[in-house]
Design a protein around this motif. Structure first.
Motif, PDB file in Angstrom:
ATOM      1  N   LYS A 108      -7.789  -6.171 -15.478  1.00 45.23           N
ATOM      2  CA  LYS A 108      -7.916  -6.434 -16.910  1.00 45.23           C
ATOM      3  C   LYS A 108      -6.645  -7.084 -17.463  1.00 45.23           C
ATOM      4  O   LYS A 108      -5.542  -6.895 -16.939  1.00 45.23           O
ATOM      5  CB  LYS A 108      -8.214  -5.138 -17.664  1.00 45.23           C
ATOM      6  CG  LYS A 108      -7.252  -3.990 -17.379  1.00 45.23           C
ATOM      7  CD  LYS A 108      -7.767  -2.696 -17.996  1.00 45.23           C
ATOM      8  CE  LYS A 108      -6.833  -1.531 -17.725  1.00 45.23           C
ATOM      9  NZ  LYS A 108      -7.335  -0.276 -18.324  1.00 45.23           N
ATOM     10  N   TRP A 141     -12.000  -1.238  -7.976  1.00 41.97           N
ATOM     11  CA  TRP A 141     -10.970  -1.684  -8.909  1.00 41.97           C
ATOM     12  C   TRP A 141     -11.583  -2.217 -10.202  1.00 41.97           C
ATOM     13  O   TRP A 141     -12.714  -2.701 -10.199  1.00 41.97           O
ATOM     14  CB  TRP A 141     -10.135  -2.799  -8.290  1.00 41.97           C
ATOM     15  CG  TRP A 141      -9.306  -2.381  -7.126  1.00 41.97           C
ATOM     16  CD1 TRP A 141      -9.678  -2.338  -5.817  1.00 41.97           C
ATOM     17  CD2 TRP A 141      -7.944  -1.937  -7.174  1.00 41.97           C
ATOM     18  NE1 TRP A 141      -8.643  -1.910  -5.028  1.00 41.97           N
ATOM     19  CE2 TRP A 141      -7.551  -1.652  -5.840  1.00 41.97           C
ATOM     20  CE3 TRP A 141      -7.011  -1.757  -8.197  1.00 41.97           C
ATOM     21  CZ2 TRP A 141      -6.288  -1.205  -5.508  1.00 41.97           C
ATOM     22  CZ3 TRP A 141      -5.743  -1.312  -7.870  1.00 41.97           C
ATOM     23  CH2 TRP A 141      -5.391  -1.041  -6.544  1.00 41.97           C
ATOM     24  N   GLU A 142     -10.840  -2.134 -11.270  1.00 39.44           N
ATOM     25  CA  GLU A 142     -11.125  -2.920 -12.475  1.00 39.44           C
ATOM     26  C   GLU A 142      -9.834  -3.630 -12.860  1.00 39.44           C
ATOM     27  O   GLU A 142      -8.818  -2.993 -13.127  1.00 39.44           O
ATOM     28  CB  GLU A 142     -11.616  -2.067 -13.638  1.00 39.44           C
ATOM     29  CG  GLU A 142     -11.966  -2.943 -14.846  1.00 39.44           C
ATOM     30  CD  GLU A 142     -12.502  -2.182 -16.042  1.00 39.44           C
ATOM     31  OE1 GLU A 142     -13.622  -2.497 -16.490  1.00 39.44           O
ATOM     32  OE2 GLU A 142     -11.796  -1.276 -16.533  1.00 39.44           O
ATOM     33  N   LYS A 199     -16.392  -8.734 -18.475  1.00 31.63           N
ATOM     34  CA  LYS A 199     -16.458  -8.283 -19.863  1.00 31.63           C
ATOM     35  C   LYS A 199     -15.416  -9.069 -20.652  1.00 31.63           C
ATOM     36  O   LYS A 199     -14.228  -9.034 -20.339  1.00 31.63           O
ATOM     37  CB  LYS A 199     -16.182  -6.781 -19.967  1.00 31.63           C
ATOM     38  CG  LYS A 199     -17.295  -5.904 -19.449  1.00 31.63           C
ATOM     39  CD  LYS A 199     -17.129  -4.454 -19.828  1.00 31.63           C
ATOM     40  CE  LYS A 199     -15.941  -3.819 -19.139  1.00 31.63           C
ATOM     41  NZ  LYS A 199     -15.870  -2.356 -19.394  1.00 31.63           N
ATOM     42  N   LYS A 254     -20.940  -9.173 -22.043  1.00 32.25           N
ATOM     43  CA  LYS A 254     -20.918  -9.060 -20.583  1.00 32.25           C
ATOM     44  C   LYS A 254     -21.573 -10.301 -20.015  1.00 32.25           C
ATOM     45  O   LYS A 254     -22.744 -10.584 -20.272  1.00 32.25           O
ATOM     46  CB  LYS A 254     -21.665  -7.795 -20.152  1.00 32.25           C
ATOM     47  CG  LYS A 254     -21.453  -7.438 -18.689  1.00 32.25           C
ATOM     48  CD  LYS A 254     -22.029  -6.066 -18.393  1.00 32.25           C
ATOM     49  CE  LYS A 254     -21.725  -5.651 -16.964  1.00 32.25           C
ATOM     50  NZ  LYS A 254     -22.274  -4.300 -16.668  1.00 32.25           N
ATOM     51  N   LYS A 304     -10.627   3.524  -8.995  1.00 32.34           N
ATOM     52  CA  LYS A 304     -11.466   4.709  -9.145  1.00 32.34           C
ATOM     53  C   LYS A 304     -11.369   5.593  -7.897  1.00 32.34           C
ATOM     54  O   LYS A 304     -11.712   5.156  -6.800  1.00 32.34           O
ATOM     55  CB  LYS A 304     -12.916   4.281  -9.382  1.00 32.34           C
ATOM     56  CG  LYS A 304     -13.790   5.335 -10.011  1.00 32.34           C
ATOM     57  CD  LYS A 304     -15.136   4.744 -10.387  1.00 32.34           C
ATOM     58  CE  LYS A 304     -16.010   5.726 -11.139  1.00 32.34           C
ATOM     59  NZ  LYS A 304     -15.446   6.109 -12.437  1.00 32.34           N
ATOM     60  N   LYS A 323      -9.026   8.438 -11.860  1.00 36.91           N
ATOM     61  CA  LYS A 323      -8.589   7.087 -11.520  1.00 36.91           C
ATOM     62  C   LYS A 323      -7.060   7.019 -11.454  1.00 36.91           C
ATOM     63  O   LYS A 323      -6.346   7.790 -12.094  1.00 36.91           O
ATOM     64  CB  LYS A 323      -9.094   6.069 -12.541  1.00 36.91           C
ATOM     65  CG  LYS A 323      -8.462   6.182 -13.927  1.00 36.91           C
ATOM     66  CD  LYS A 323      -8.989   5.119 -14.881  1.00 36.91           C
ATOM     67  CE  LYS A 323      -8.305   5.227 -16.254  1.00 36.91           C
ATOM     68  NZ  LYS A 323      -8.828   4.216 -17.217  1.00 36.91           N
ATOM     69  N   ALA A 363     -12.022  -8.224 -18.588  1.00 35.13           N
ATOM     70  CA  ALA A 363     -12.024  -7.192 -17.548  1.00 35.13           C
ATOM     71  C   ALA A 363     -13.021  -7.587 -16.471  1.00 35.13           C
ATOM     72  O   ALA A 363     -14.082  -8.156 -16.768  1.00 35.13           O
ATOM     73  CB  ALA A 363     -12.377  -5.827 -18.138  1.00 35.13           C
ATOM     74  N   TYR A 364     -12.668  -7.274 -15.214  1.00 29.28           N
ATOM     75  CA  TYR A 364     -13.537  -7.646 -14.089  1.00 29.28           C
ATOM     76  C   TYR A 364     -13.512  -6.544 -13.034  1.00 29.28           C
ATOM     77  O   TYR A 364     -12.446  -6.170 -12.551  1.00 29.28           O
ATOM     78  CB  TYR A 364     -13.068  -8.958 -13.471  1.00 29.28           C
ATOM     79  CG  TYR A 364     -13.916  -9.405 -12.293  1.00 29.28           C
ATOM     80  CD1 TYR A 364     -15.203  -9.902 -12.488  1.00 29.28           C
ATOM     81  CD2 TYR A 364     -13.431  -9.319 -10.987  1.00 29.28           C
ATOM     82  CE1 TYR A 364     -15.984 -10.304 -11.424  1.00 29.28           C
ATOM     83  CE2 TYR A 364     -14.213  -9.722  -9.912  1.00 29.28           C
ATOM     84  CZ  TYR A 364     -15.488 -10.206 -10.143  1.00 29.28           C
ATOM     85  OH  TYR A 364     -16.275 -10.613  -9.081  1.00 29.28           O
ATOM     86  N   PRO A 365     -14.691  -5.985 -12.666  1.00 27.41           N
ATOM     87  CA  PRO A 365     -14.740  -4.958 -11.624  1.00 27.41           C
ATOM     88  C   PRO A 365     -14.742  -5.598 -10.237  1.00 27.41           C
ATOM     89  O   PRO A 365     -15.410  -6.616 -10.004  1.00 27.41           O
ATOM     90  CB  PRO A 365     -16.074  -4.261 -11.906  1.00 27.41           C
ATOM     91  CG  PRO A 365     -16.934  -5.323 -12.521  1.00 27.41           C
ATOM     92  CD  PRO A 365     -16.008  -6.217 -13.289  1.00 27.41           C
ATOM     93  N   ASP A 412     -20.408 -10.236 -14.132  1.00 26.88           N
ATOM     94  CA  ASP A 412     -19.676  -8.970 -14.062  1.00 26.88           C
ATOM     95  C   ASP A 412     -18.469  -8.938 -14.980  1.00 26.88           C
ATOM     96  O   ASP A 412     -17.773  -7.924 -15.069  1.00 26.88           O
ATOM     97  CB  ASP A 412     -19.217  -8.721 -12.615  1.00 26.88           C
ATOM     98  CG  ASP A 412     -20.378  -8.364 -11.698  1.00 26.88           C
ATOM     99  OD1 ASP A 412     -21.359  -7.784 -12.192  1.00 26.88           O
ATOM    100  OD2 ASP A 412     -20.298  -8.666 -10.500  1.00 26.88           O
TER     101      ASP A 412
END
Length: 301
Positions: free
Chosen positions: A249, A246-247, A215, A210, A268, A274, A240-242, A213
Motif C-alpha cells: 500500500k 501480503w498487502e 483498491k 476496486k 497475514k 498480521k 492497495a494491492y494484495p 485486485d
C-alpha cells in the motif's frame, strides 16, 4: 483511577450477564511497533502502541421491534505509561435500533469521521488523516443517528450538545453509498460536513473503488477555522494491492503547502494476526520536516 476503571468494567460485565442479553462480546486489538522517528532534532527509537484497545459491545431485544445496543471501549498503551495514563475512553454509548435506523447517546465518532469508511490505509499510525487534516473527531455529549440503507445510501447525523452556558453546539452530516469493505459493492463514496466541530467547519468527499485486485482511493477536504476564518484545502490519494499473504500500500496527503507520503506492507500470519512495516515522510511549510519508519505486529480478538 486505574483500579476504579477496571472495577467499573467488571460491574458492566456483571450487569450484562444479569440482563441475559441477546448477544454481547469482549473484543479488541493489540498493535505495537518498533519505530525510528526523526522530528528535526535527531533520530531516536521508540516502542509505540498504535491505538491498542479493548471493549464490550452487545444488544438486547426489546418490545415493539426495538433493540437496545451498547458499547464501552477504551484505548490502552502496553508500550508506555502505566496506571491511569495507560487507559483512555473511546466510543462509549447506549442506543436503540429499529425500522427507523439507529440512535445513540454518549461519546461517538462524528458523521464526517465515519464517512471515510476504510479509506485511510495508515489509520492509527503517524500518517493517519489527522496528521494534516481537522475533522477526525470523537466527541462527548453526542447524539448520533444512522438511517437504514436505501438502495445502498445511508444518512449519518451527529449533534454535539453545548455542555456549558457560553459554548455552542456542533453538527456533523454525511451521506454514504456502498460497502466500505468493498465486498458487497465495487465502490464506496461519501460526502460529509462539520459545523462548529472542535472550532472548525469542514467538508469532505470520499471515493474508493476496486479495480481487478487493486483498491484505489481518493479524498478532498476543505476546512476553515471558525474563530479566525483561515481556510485550507487538501487532497489524499492511495492504492492497495494484495499479493498472496501480503498487502502492499501507498498513500499521499496534502494540506496547502504541507504534504506527506507513506508506503508499507502487511503480512497475514492468521485470520486475526498480521506483521506490518511502513515508512512515512512529511514536508511542512511552517515547521520542521519529519520522517518515521516502523515494523510491528497486530492481533485482534
Amino acid at each position: 483511577m486505574f483500579a476504579k476503571t477496571f472495577i467499573s468494567i467488571a460491574l458492566a460485565l456483571s450487569c450484562v450477564a444479569t440482563a441475559q442479553a441477546k448477544d454481547w462480546e469482549i473484543y479488541g486489538k493489540i498493535n505495537v511497533s518498533a519505530q525510528q522517528s526523526d522530528e528535526g532534532e535527531g533520530s531516536f527509537g521508540e516502542l509505540k502502541s498504535n491505538a491498542s484497545r479493548f471493549g464490550i459491545q452487545g444488544d438486547y431485544a426489546l418490545e415493539e421491534g426495538l433493540t437496545l445496543i451498547y458499547q464501552l471501549e477504551w484505548e490502552v498503551d502496553p508500550s508506555d505509561e502505566a496506571n491511569e495514563k495507560n487507559i483512555k475512553s473511546r466510543n462509549q454509548f447506549i442506543g436503540l435500533q429499529g425500522v427507523f435506523g439507529t440512535v445513540t447517546a454518549g461519546r461517538h465518532d462524528t458523521a464526517l469521521k465515519l464517512s471515510q469508511g476504510k479509506l485511510d490505509l495508515f489509520n492509527d499510525y503517524e500518517a493517519d488523516l489527522k496528521s494534516l487534516w481537522k475533522g477526525e473527531n470523537r466527541m462527548s455529549d453526542s447524539v448520533a443517528y444512522s438511517s437504514p440503507s436505501f438502495q445502498g445510501f445511508k444518512l449519518l447525523l451527529t449533534h454535539v450538545m453545548e455542555d456549558e452556558a457560553d459554548a455552542k453546539s456542533a453538527q456533523s452530516y454525511a451521506v454514504v453509498y456502498g460497502d466500505e469493505s468493498l465486498k458487497d459493492t465495487a465502490w464506496y463514496a461519501s460526502i460529509a460536513m462539520d459545523s462548529e466541530m472542535n472550532g472548525y467547519d469542514a467538508s469532505r468527499a470520499t471515493v474508493q473503488v476496486k479495480v481487478a485486485d487493486f483498491k484505489l482511493g481518493a479524498m478532498v477536504q476543505q476546512q476553515e477555522e471558525v474563530e479566525t476564518g483561515e481556510k485550507a484545502d487538501g487532497y489524499m490519494a492511495n492504492i492497495a494491492y494484495p499479493l498472496n499473504k501480503w498487502e502492499l500500500k501507498a498513500q499521499y496527503q496534502t494540506l496547502e503547502d504541507d504534504d506527506g507520503i507513506s508506503a508499507g506492507a502487511d503480512y497475514k500470519l492468521g485470520k486475526n494476526t498480521k506483521l506490518f512495516g511502513w515508512y512515512s515522510s512529511f514536508d511542512f511549510d511552517t515547521k520542521v520536516d519529519s520522517d518515521y519508519v516502523a515494523v510491528g505486529i497486530e492481533h485482534k480478538f
